[in-house]
Design an enzyme around this catalytic site. Structure first.
Site, short mmCIF file in Angstrom:
data_model
loop_
_atom_site.label_atom_id
_atom_site.label_comp_id
_atom_site.label_asym_id
_atom_site.label_seq_id
_atom_site.Cartn_x
_atom_site.Cartn_y
_atom_site.Cartn_z
N GLU A 95 0.82 -1.20 0.00
CA GLU A 95 0.00 0.00 0.00
C GLU A 95 0.85 1.25 0.00
OE1 GLU A 95 -3.05 -2.74 2.31
OE2 GLU A 95 -1.70 -1.45 3.39
N CYS A 108 3.52 8.38 1.18
CA CYS A 108 4.09 7.40 2.10
C CYS A 108 4.23 6.09 1.32
CB CYS A 108 3.15 7.26 3.29
SG CYS A 108 3.61 5.96 4.43
N CYS A 115 6.88 -7.37 6.55
CA CYS A 115 8.11 -7.00 7.26
C CYS A 115 8.45 -8.12 8.23
CB CYS A 115 7.93 -5.69 8.03
SG CYS A 115 9.41 -5.18 8.93
N CYS A 119 7.59 -5.69 15.21
CA CYS A 119 7.38 -4.73 16.31
C CYS A 119 5.98 -4.99 16.87
CB CYS A 119 7.51 -3.30 15.80
SG CYS A 119 9.15 -2.98 15.11
N CYS A 122 2.68 -3.17 15.37
CA CYS A 122 2.61 -2.86 13.93
C CYS A 122 1.90 -3.95 13.13
CB CYS A 122 4.03 -2.65 13.40
SG CYS A 122 4.10 -2.42 11.62
N GLY A 164 7.10 -2.25 5.49
CA GLY A 164 8.46 -2.76 5.36
C GLY A 164 9.53 -1.92 6.02
N SER A 218 12.71 4.97 14.53
CA SER A 218 11.58 4.47 15.32
C SER A 218 12.10 3.99 16.67
CB SER A 218 10.91 3.32 14.58
OG SER A 218 10.30 3.79 13.42
N LEU A 219 12.17 4.91 17.61
CA LEU A 219 12.78 4.58 18.90
C LEU A 219 11.77 3.88 19.83
CD1 LEU A 219 15.65 5.05 20.05
CD2 LEU A 219 14.68 6.97 21.31
N HIS A 220 10.72 4.57 20.15
CA HIS A 220 9.57 4.03 20.87
C HIS A 220 9.81 3.65 22.34
CE1 HIS A 220 7.86 4.21 16.98
NE2 HIS A 220 8.38 3.10 16.52
N CYS A 339 -0.30 5.29 9.99
CA CYS A 339 0.93 4.53 10.27
C CYS A 339 0.64 3.20 10.91
CB CYS A 339 1.80 5.27 11.26
SG CYS A 339 2.38 6.80 10.68
N1 SAH Z 1 9.95 -0.04 9.17
C1 SAH Z 1 10.15 1.35 9.29
C2 SAH Z 1 9.20 2.19 8.46
C3 SAH Z 1 7.76 1.76 8.38
S1 SAH Z 1 6.82 1.96 9.82
C4 SAH Z 1 10.12 1.76 10.74
O1 SAH Z 1 9.75 0.95 11.58
O2 SAH Z 1 10.50 2.89 11.03
C5 SAH Z 1 6.59 3.72 9.88
C6 SAH Z 1 6.32 4.27 11.29
O3 SAH Z 1 5.03 3.85 11.76
C7 SAH Z 1 7.33 3.78 12.31
O4 SAH Z 1 7.74 4.82 13.18
C8 SAH Z 1 6.51 2.76 13.07
O5 SAH Z 1 7.05 2.53 14.31
C9 SAH Z 1 5.15 3.42 13.11
N2 SAH Z 1 4.06 2.50 13.43
C10 SAH Z 1 3.99 1.19 13.17
N3 SAH Z 1 2.82 0.68 13.63
C11 SAH Z 1 2.14 1.72 14.19
C12 SAH Z 1 0.85 1.83 14.80
N4 SAH Z 1 0.04 0.80 14.90
N5 SAH Z 1 0.48 3.05 15.25
C13 SAH Z 1 1.30 4.12 15.10
N6 SAH Z 1 2.50 4.08 14.53
C14 SAH Z 1 2.94 2.87 14.06
FE1 SF4 Z 2 8.58 -3.54 10.35
FE2 SF4 Z 2 8.59 -0.89 10.84
FE3 SF4 Z 2 6.42 -2.40 11.34
FE4 SF4 Z 2 8.58 -2.66 12.87
S1 SF4 Z 2 7.29 -0.83 12.67
S2 SF4 Z 2 7.35 -4.35 12.02
S3 SF4 Z 2 10.19 -2.37 11.37
S4 SF4 Z 2 7.29 -1.99 9.34
#
Ligand code: SAH
Ligand code: SF4
Length: 362
Positions: A95, A108, A115, A119, A122, A164, A218-220, A339
């Site tokens: 997408e 985007c 992926c 995480c 996600c 991804g 993506s620190l979190h 996201c």
């Molecule tokens: N794989 C890369 C880029 C794709 S994810 C990464 O992890 O950075 C893009 C962003 O969306 C990242 O910061 C990810 O942590 C965030 N993200 C993933 N799932 C999410 C969710 N359910 N709610 C909000 N942000 C999310």
């Molecule tokens: Fe992959 Fe980014 Fe999703 Fe983590 S947040 S599973 S690295 S797409």
């Protein structure tokens, strides 16, 4: 030659096209002409390229193709966000999301189908990895967003925040970035391209040697214990390796360069004031902005979005510590285009939601 056996020139950088033309005994300036016809005029048909002789058009047609992935469906969210469901040759879906704002239009894009990194919050991670996208499939997303519907304005900003992990497909992602930046193609500025990564340390270092687009990390979580749970790749590349890699990325950059730290706000998990304090300390020596992302829920995931109060308190603390801190506006919610909601098997789910949104004519 069948189309499958032909080389797809959509995925080629300018230099690669020059080499290609040299190999078939043509002058290098032909590469520039083809490049401009594809990426600036949006032409995907050699036969319509009047800049070439009939003979060269026939030759190109017999050995090469120009093939973007196909748009299966476009869905419009009430806020103007467009979500494209893109079908790859292999039958998988990815997408991309087009987000119009007052002064820019951001696209985007996806770098992988699925992926592998899992995480905990996600949707893409929950799906597992199908495969890396080719450079033609990555570049093809920008091409489609600009030329699929010519009535829409052109894309001004790109974020690698779709499906991804871009730094698990670095080679193709770097090729795509080269084409996005090229003045003879899309001519985007490097500050308008943001690569978001979960923190693949050796690839961040490699990237710093090849390009200097904006980086989002993506620190979190502000400590290894919590980050190991939320972003499992942290077990392989913990914070004591990640932070020096980020500094290394900034080292060769112009004075304006900056890193954005992304921090998803998960209710009761990483959103307390104590974690804000830890984050403030952790980032003390890194030139960065902080972007707090309210969690976007999806079916089957146990996390909840932090309360407005928790987000505000977290933000206020970081601002008091002099960090530029913003809260990401959630766009495209109604179409699961926000996201982390991109999960690729959405065709039916999307159709199920079509009463709430309008499906555009393609
Ligand atoms: N794989 C890369 C880029 C794709 S994810 C990464 O992890 O950075 C893009 C962003 O969306 C990242 O910061 C990810 O942590 C965030 N993200 C993933 N799932 C999410 C969710 N359910 N709610 C909000 N942000 C999310
Ligand atoms: Fe992959 Fe980014 Fe999703 Fe983590 S947040 S599973 S690295 S797409």
């Amino acid at each position: 030659m069948s189309d499958q056996a032909k080389v797809n020139l959509l995925g080629f950088t300018h230099t690669e096209l020059k080499n290609f033309f040299a190999e078939i005994g043509e002058k290098p300036f032909r590469a520039n002409q083809l490049f401009t016809w594809i990426h600036q005029r949006g032409c995907m048909d050699f036969r319509s390229m009047t800049v070439f002789s009939e003979q060269l058009r026939d030759k190109l047609d017999s050995i090469a193709v120009l093939k973007p992935p196909s748009v299966e469906e476009v869905i419009k969210s009430p806020d103007g966000t467009l979500k494209y469901l893109i079908k790859l040759d292999s039958g998988s879906f990815v997408e991309m999301v087009r987000i119009p704002e007052a002064k820019r239009v951001t696209l985007c894009i996806s770098s992988q189908a699925g992926c592998a990194l899992q995480c905990s919050f996600c949707a893409t991670g929950a799906q597992g990895l199908e495969r890396n996208l080719t450079s033609a499939e990555i570049i093809g997303q920008l091409w489609l967003a600009n030329f699929h519907n010519q009535a829409l304005s052109r894309i001004s900003n790109i974020v690698f925040m779709g499906m991804g992990e871009p730094l698990q497909n670095t080679h193709n992602v770097i090729k795509a970035i080269e084409v996005f930046l090229d003045q003879n193609a899309y001519g985007l500025s490097k500050r308008k391209i943001t690569l978001s990564t979960s923190g693949i340390v050796p690839e961040i270092i490699k990237l710093s040697e090849k390009t200097d687009v904006s980086l989002a990390i993506s620190l979190h979580a502000p400590n290894n214990k919590l980050r190991d749970e939320l972003v499992p790749i942290n077990k392989k590349y913990p914070l004591e390796q990640l932070l020096p890699a980020l500094k290394c990325y900034l080292k060769d950059q112009s004075a304006r360069a900056n890193i954005t730290v992304e921090y998803v706000m998960l209710d009761g998990i990483n959103d307390s004031l104590e974690y804000a304090k830890q984050l403030g300390k952790l980032l003390a020596n890194l030139k960065c902005k902080i972007n707090l992302i309210p969690f976007n829920p999806f079916d089957g995931n146990p996390h909840k979005r932090s309360s407005d109060h928790a987000i505000q308190q977290f933000k206020d603390y970081l601002i008091a510590k002099k960090y530029i801190t913003t809260v990401r506006t959630t766009r495209g919610d109604a179409v699961d285009g926000a996201c982390g909601q991109l999960s690729g098997h959405l065709l039916n789910a999307i159709k199920g939601k079509a009463s709430k949104i309008s499906v555009l004519e393609i």
